[in-house]
Design an enzyme around this catalytic site. Structure first.
Site, PDB file in Angstrom:
ATOM      1  CB  CYS A  75      -0.885  -0.024   1.242  1.00 15.38           C
ATOM      2  SG  CYS A  75      -1.877   1.475   1.433  1.00 15.38           S
ATOM      3  CB  CYS A 189      -3.128   3.562  -5.623  1.00 10.87           C
ATOM      4  SG  CYS A 189      -4.431   2.697  -4.711  1.00 10.87           S
TER       5      CYS A 189
HETATM    6  N1  DGL Z   1      -3.987   0.337  -2.076  1.00  8.62           N
HETATM    7  C1  DGL Z   1      -3.662   1.539  -1.373  1.00  8.62           C
HETATM    8  C2  DGL Z   1      -2.416   2.216  -1.962  1.00  8.62           C
HETATM    9  O1  DGL Z   1      -1.581   1.565  -2.567  1.00  8.62           O
HETATM   10  C3  DGL Z   1      -4.665   2.576  -1.037  1.00  8.62           C
HETATM   11  C4  DGL Z   1      -6.086   2.594  -1.199  1.00  8.62           C
HETATM   12  C5  DGL Z   1      -6.798   3.332  -0.069  1.00  8.62           C
HETATM   13  O2  DGL Z   1      -7.034   2.678   0.937  1.00  8.62           O
HETATM   14  O3  DGL Z   1      -7.051   4.549  -0.190  1.00  8.62           O
HETATM   15  O4  DGL Z   1      -2.218   3.383  -1.781  1.00  8.62           O
END
Ligand code: DGL
Length: 285
Positions: A75, A189
């Site tokens: 993330c 993301c």
């Molecule tokens: N998958 C997450 C990232 O790589 C973020 C998504 C979220 O929870 O806003 O930033």
């Protein structure tokens, strides 16, 4: 490192599956625990203090419960903020996911690059420092998307996706100036590679989309080593945990099995002796 390590892959939701897929390819012999902190999704909407206060103790609980040999923070929104706090608080090695600005800028021919992330990730000082250090003279446009991560989650649930909404979210990435056009977009993301076909379809022109997952898998191999020689047998001990404690939908289980994971029944005690932290619950099949 143990011959058969346990790797915990963590995200706010299902975006980390794009990283998990590559890590499983690199270490098919490892055991996996995937944790989706869906009770706190989306991370992009939380303030920095709230995210740190959520993640440091939650990770402590997960490490105590699952005893992983390595944790992948799949993330960007968490990694660009919380990694130093996690490393200071916990001894286990962490591999983070941060915007792939260096490879994006190295590969751009037009020198116009965009970084598409959550609103939080593109605001972070960490991201701005990456541009200063690795921008290599490219003009980098930061685009914070309010809705794409939720759209990706909906797409995985087989809900209809509004193509116009996707197009509106990515439109600011496409810059034309002085006879040049953006030719490279870093997907900052982990949810966004889930939408890659839709992103391509909604693009006004063709670009290279940079997904950091293969580089993260290489980093895991740097730290843990490669798989043992010969045919690696999969341990039947993989787990999937939603912090909301909801069970994974059948389509999600099928996707995980498609990666080669073998989810263990949550109702049975783990044959590996690693059970879910009580507060979180295990959501295997
Ligand atoms: N998958 C997450 C990232 O790589 C973020 C998504 C979220 O929870 O806003 O930033």
């Amino acid at each position: 490192m143990p011959a058969r390590p346990v790797i915990l892959v963590f995200d706010s939701g299902l975006g980390g599956l794009t990283v998990l897929r590559e890590v499983v390819r690199a270490r098919p012999d490892a055991g996996y625990v995937y944790v989706a902190d869906d009770a706190f999704f989306p991370y992009g909407r939380h303030g920095e203090a709230a995210l740190i206060a959520r993640l440091v103790p939650l990770m402590g609980e997960l490490i105590a419960g699952w005893r992983p040999d390595l944790v992948v923070i799949a993330c960007n929104t968490a990694s660009t903020l919380v990694l130093p706090h996690l490393r200071a608080a916990h001894a286990v090695p962490f591999v983070g996911t941060v915007p792939a600005i260096k490879p994006a800028c190295a590969g751009s021919r037009s020198r116009l690059v965009s970084v598409l992330g959550t609103e939080a990730t593109v605001k972070r000082e960490y991201t701005r420092a990456l541009i200063r250090d690795f921008g290599q003279g490219c003009a980098v446009t930061l685009v914070g998307s309010a809705h794409l991560a939720a759209i990706a989650e909906a797409a995985l649930r087989d809900e209809p996706v509004d193509a116009a909404a996707v197009a509106a979210e990515i439109a600011p990435c496409f810059v034309a100036q002085d006879g040049r056009r953006t030719d490279t977009i870093a997907l900052a993301c982990t949810h966004y590679p889930l939408l890659l076909d839709r992103l391509r379809a909604a693009s006004p022109w063709s670009v290279d989309w940079i997904d950091p997952a293969p580089a993260i898998a290489r980093r895991v191999v740097d730290l843990l080593g490669g798989p043992p020689a010969g045919q690696a047998a999969r341990p039947a001990a993989d787990r999937f945990v939603f912090t909301s404690q909801r069970p994974p939908a059948p389509a999600l289980v099928a996707a995980l099995e498609g990666f080669g994971l073998r989810l263990q029944d949550a109702a049975r005690p783990g044959s590996d002796g690693r059970d879910a932290p009580a507060a979180l619950g295990a959501a295997g099949r």
